[in-house]
Design an enzyme around this catalytic site. Structure first.
Site, mmCIF file in Angstrom:
data_model
loop_
_atom_site.group_PDB
_atom_site.id
_atom_site.type_symbol
_atom_site.label_atom_id
_atom_site.label_comp_id
_atom_site.label_asym_id
_atom_site.label_seq_id
_atom_site.Cartn_x
_atom_site.Cartn_y
_atom_site.Cartn_z
ATOM 1 N N ARG A 147 -6.933 10.616 -10.212
ATOM 2 C CA ARG A 147 -5.787 10.402 -9.333
ATOM 3 C C ARG A 147 -4.870 9.373 -9.981
ATOM 4 O O ARG A 147 -5.341 8.354 -10.487
ATOM 5 C CB ARG A 147 -6.278 9.888 -7.979
ATOM 6 C CG ARG A 147 -5.195 9.734 -6.954
ATOM 7 C CD ARG A 147 -5.722 9.126 -5.675
ATOM 8 N NE ARG A 147 -5.389 7.722 -5.603
ATOM 9 C CZ ARG A 147 -5.161 7.053 -4.459
ATOM 10 N NH1 ARG A 147 -5.275 7.689 -3.294
ATOM 11 N NH2 ARG A 147 -4.867 5.781 -4.466
ATOM 12 N N TYR A 159 1.929 1.869 -2.273
ATOM 13 C CA TYR A 159 0.589 2.331 -1.955
ATOM 14 C C TYR A 159 -0.145 2.725 -3.240
ATOM 15 O O TYR A 159 0.431 3.333 -4.137
ATOM 16 C CB TYR A 159 0.645 3.553 -1.018
ATOM 17 C CG TYR A 159 -0.681 4.261 -1.019
ATOM 18 C CD1 TYR A 159 -1.735 3.758 -0.281
ATOM 19 C CD2 TYR A 159 -0.908 5.347 -1.858
ATOM 20 C CE1 TYR A 159 -2.983 4.328 -0.351
ATOM 21 C CE2 TYR A 159 -2.149 5.943 -1.930
ATOM 22 C CZ TYR A 159 -3.182 5.427 -1.177
ATOM 23 O OH TYR A 159 -4.415 5.983 -1.254
ATOM 24 N N ASP A 210 -1.419 11.006 -4.544
ATOM 25 C CA ASP A 210 -1.403 10.782 -3.091
ATOM 26 C C ASP A 210 -0.035 10.235 -2.677
ATOM 27 O O ASP A 210 0.363 9.160 -3.118
ATOM 28 C CB ASP A 210 -2.507 9.761 -2.744
ATOM 29 C CG ASP A 210 -2.754 9.654 -1.252
ATOM 30 O OD1 ASP A 210 -1.928 10.153 -0.468
ATOM 31 O OD2 ASP A 210 -3.792 9.059 -0.880
ATOM 32 N N HIS A 212 0.672 9.635 0.447
ATOM 33 C CA HIS A 212 0.334 8.780 1.599
ATOM 34 C C HIS A 212 1.348 8.917 2.735
ATOM 35 O O HIS A 212 1.893 7.922 3.239
ATOM 36 C CB HIS A 212 0.164 7.318 1.148
ATOM 37 C CG HIS A 212 -1.020 6.662 1.787
ATOM 38 N ND1 HIS A 212 -0.924 5.774 2.821
ATOM 39 C CD2 HIS A 212 -2.339 6.786 1.542
ATOM 40 C CE1 HIS A 212 -2.115 5.366 3.193
ATOM 41 N NE2 HIS A 212 -3.017 5.980 2.430
ATOM 42 N N GLU A 236 -1.473 15.116 -2.377
ATOM 43 C CA GLU A 236 -2.173 14.742 -1.135
ATOM 44 C C GLU A 236 -1.237 14.117 -0.106
ATOM 45 O O GLU A 236 -0.366 13.318 -0.457
ATOM 46 C CB GLU A 236 -3.268 13.745 -1.517
ATOM 47 C CG GLU A 236 -4.043 13.202 -0.333
ATOM 48 C CD GLU A 236 -5.051 12.148 -0.783
ATOM 49 O OE1 GLU A 236 -5.429 12.118 -1.973
ATOM 50 O OE2 GLU A 236 -5.462 11.348 0.073
ATOM 51 N N GLU A 262 -7.505 13.219 5.526
ATOM 52 C CA GLU A 262 -8.363 12.035 5.611
ATOM 53 C C GLU A 262 -8.270 11.338 6.967
ATOM 54 O O GLU A 262 -9.187 10.635 7.355
ATOM 55 C CB GLU A 262 -8.058 11.055 4.463
ATOM 56 C CG GLU A 262 -6.687 10.446 4.534
ATOM 57 C CD GLU A 262 -6.393 9.527 3.350
ATOM 58 O OE1 GLU A 262 -6.723 9.882 2.215
ATOM 59 O OE2 GLU A 262 -5.825 8.441 3.582
ATOM 60 N N ARG A 283 -9.494 17.291 3.418
ATOM 61 C CA ARG A 283 -9.943 15.960 3.005
ATOM 62 C C ARG A 283 -10.825 15.260 4.025
ATOM 63 O O ARG A 283 -11.142 14.087 3.871
ATOM 64 C CB ARG A 283 -8.707 15.083 2.769
ATOM 65 C CG ARG A 283 -7.834 15.528 1.645
ATOM 66 C CD ARG A 283 -8.066 14.768 0.396
ATOM 67 N NE ARG A 283 -7.879 13.342 0.544
ATOM 68 C CZ ARG A 283 -8.699 12.428 0.008
ATOM 69 N NH1 ARG A 283 -9.752 12.792 -0.681
ATOM 70 N NH2 ARG A 283 -8.454 11.141 0.174
ATOM 71 N N GLU A 339 -13.694 12.423 -3.839
ATOM 72 C CA GLU A 339 -13.088 11.139 -4.231
ATOM 73 C C GLU A 339 -14.192 10.116 -4.486
ATOM 74 O O GLU A 339 -15.173 10.045 -3.753
ATOM 75 C CB GLU A 339 -12.168 10.636 -3.107
ATOM 76 C CG GLU A 339 -11.438 9.349 -3.455
ATOM 77 C CD GLU A 339 -10.462 8.921 -2.353
ATOM 78 O OE1 GLU A 339 -10.533 9.468 -1.230
ATOM 79 O OE2 GLU A 339 -9.627 8.042 -2.625
ATOM 80 N N TRP A 402 2.923 4.079 6.499
ATOM 81 C CA TRP A 402 2.312 3.455 5.327
ATOM 82 C C TRP A 402 1.440 4.490 4.632
ATOM 83 O O TRP A 402 0.794 5.311 5.255
ATOM 84 C CB TRP A 402 1.432 2.247 5.715
ATOM 85 C CG TRP A 402 0.808 1.689 4.467
ATOM 86 C CD1 TRP A 402 1.441 0.979 3.476
ATOM 87 C CD2 TRP A 402 -0.555 1.821 4.063
ATOM 88 N NE1 TRP A 402 0.533 0.676 2.480
ATOM 89 C CE2 TRP A 402 -0.692 1.177 2.812
ATOM 90 C CE3 TRP A 402 -1.687 2.438 4.638
ATOM 91 C CZ2 TRP A 402 -1.897 1.131 2.105
ATOM 92 C CZ3 TRP A 402 -2.875 2.389 3.951
ATOM 93 C CH2 TRP A 402 -2.981 1.738 2.704
HETATM 94 C C1 GCO Z 1 -7.287 7.748 -0.234
HETATM 95 C C2 GCO Z 1 -6.715 7.052 0.949
HETATM 96 C C3 GCO Z 1 -7.007 5.606 1.034
HETATM 97 C C4 GCO Z 1 -6.597 5.120 2.429
HETATM 98 C C5 GCO Z 1 -7.617 4.187 2.968
HETATM 99 C C6 GCO Z 1 -7.265 3.765 4.384
HETATM 100 O O1 GCO Z 1 -6.761 8.786 -0.561
HETATM 101 O O2 GCO Z 1 -8.274 7.274 -0.760
HETATM 102 O O3 GCO Z 1 -5.395 7.406 1.175
HETATM 103 O O4 GCO Z 1 -6.439 4.864 0.019
HETATM 104 O O5 GCO Z 1 -5.350 4.517 2.423
HETATM 105 O O6 GCO Z 1 -8.857 4.786 2.897
HETATM 106 O O7 GCO Z 1 -8.328 3.141 4.998
HETATM 107 MG MG MG Z 2 -5.245 9.475 0.639
#
Ligand code: GCO
Ligand code: MG
Length: 402
Positions: A147, A159, A210, A212, A236, A262, A283, A339, A402
């Site tokens: 990643r 991020y 990602d 995010h 992602e 996630e 995820r 991951e 975020w």
């Molecule tokens: C990822 C996630 C993490 C989250 C975190 C929040 O893809 O691993 O986006 O970075 O931000 O797990 O608690």
């Molecule tokens: Mg993520």
């Protein structure tokens, strides 16, 4: 096999973890991860005040019935707190059953479908050059999937960019830190980053990224299209995912594979995304996705629609969850990738997990159950520390994702 005890441990070896330990009348113990980043104590209360009193005395062998009892029986369904608590109980019961039968968990799920679980590591950098150097480093360590995240020119914080080389821990302050975001700066920079990374590592390594949750569907469509020449394994969380129909717009414009889930905790959170073939990887992870009992149903539904698994496995999932994901990944037919981030040395000592990395794959080990030994005696040395994830604002101060 009556459940005689269930205890919740909160410990903070550098970050907070919530661990559930269930004991049966035969003295068999099982572990579950109940960590919900930045909201840890709400799951502790849900378990201690509401679920554990109803769990004591039940037959630990009846995993499905106990799952249904807590899911249907609460009247109030779904949500991250509820499903993380149910997931912790469920994981601990699978651990117990596998230990009682003397087999590693993946054997109980259906046996090994592969030799090891392909994992992706996190390469990041404060700027493009540092990110590229870290991608090379991960490739040299044998990772087959990497990643890539990088600081964005003109933005102070982003991020996914860690302070150290291998750790990324965004929840580190008693009040949420504030980041500033610019979609324009990001969309202009991301294709340059992946162009440089591909040039550095060639075509053989899988590259992931990602977003995010920060784009709108049409912006995500543009990014997916702009990244097509660099052949990503997945893009992602390109958009916030409450609006599942929004993914239709992204799909109409790009062939870049999409990964989402996630923050999902119920099969209904992804039902439309799966059945309309709007994503390529799901995820959801064991701890936040209601445990192994629900995750195997989600994986079965995903399989019908050519969607593969890619369980969330950042460091806010304890080694108990990671071990559960690895056993799941050994078995699940439609496995995609897992991951994988290094926990701190202290965390690894406390959890004593047996999984091992070799040549880009991780194997969960062959001890009965999950293969994790939790050292309760170290809990007092690492008391809970309030820590929140950052919040995000646009350059003009408007709150954003975020
Ligand atoms: C990822 C996630 C993490 C989250 C975190 C929040 O893809 O691993 O986006 O970075 O931000 O797990 O608690
Ligand atoms: Mg993520």
């Amino acid at each position: 096999m009556k459940i005689v005890d269930a205890k919740v441990f909160v410990c903070s070896p550098g970050r907070n973890f919530v661990t559930l330990k269930i004991t049966t009348e035969d003295g068999i113990t099982g572990l579950g991860d109940a960590t919900l980043n930045g909201r840890e104590l709400s799951v502790v209360s849900y378990l201690e005040d509401h679920l554990i009193p109803c769990l004591i005395g039940r037959d630990a062998r009846n995993i499905e019935d106990i799952w249904q009892y807590f899911y249907r029986g609460a009247y109030w369904r779904r949500g991250p707190v509820t499903m993380t608590a149910i997931g912790a109980i469920d994981t601990a019961l699978w651990d117990i059953k596998a230990k009682a039968l003397g087999v590693p968990l993946y054997q109980l799920l259906g046996g090994a479908s592969r030799q090891g679980v392909m994992v992706y590591g996190h390469a990041s950098g404060a700027d493009l050059d540092e990110a590229v150097a870290n991608v090379r480093d991960y490739a040299a360590k044998g990772y087959r999937a990497i990643r890539v995240q990088s600081g964005i020119p003109g933005l102070d914080s982003t991020y996914g960019v860690g302070r150290g080389k291998y750790f990324y821990e965004p929840a580190d302050r008693a009040l949420p830190p504030e980041n500033i975001w610019s979609t324009r700066k990001y969309l202009n920079f991301a294709p340059k980053l992946f162009e440089a990374v591909r040039e550095a590592v060639g075509e053989d390594v899988h590259l992931l990224h990602d977003v995010h949750h920060r784009l709108t569907p049409i912006e995500a469509a543009r990014l997916g299209r702009d990244l097509e020449p660099f052949n990503l394994f997945w893009l992602e969380d390109a958009v916030q995912c409450e609006l599942q129909a929004g993914f239709e717009i992204i799909r109409q414009h790009t062939t870049t594979p999409l990964a989402v889930g996630e923050v999902f905790n119920s099969i209904y959170d992804c039902q439309e995304l799966l059945s309309k073939q709007l994503i390529d990887y799901i995820r959801m992870t064991v701890s936040h996705g209601g445990g192994i009992t629900q995750l195997r149903k989600i994986a079965a539904l995903a399989d019908v629609y050519h969607v593969r698994t890619g369980c969330h496995g950042a460091t806010d999932m304890s080694p108990v969850c990671i071990a559960a994901c690895l056993h799941f990944g050994m078995w699940v037919p439609n496995f995609g990738v897992q991951e994988f981030m290094l926990h701190s040395e202290e965390t690894r000592e406390i959890f004593g997990a047996q999984y091992t990395f070799s040549d880009g794959y991780v194997h969960p080990g062959d001890s009965p159950g999950l293969g994790v030994e939790f050292d309760e005696s170290s809990v007092e040395k690492h008391p809970y520390v309030p820590a929140y994830l950052p919040v995000n604002r646009k350059e003009d101060g408007t709150m954003w994702n975020w």
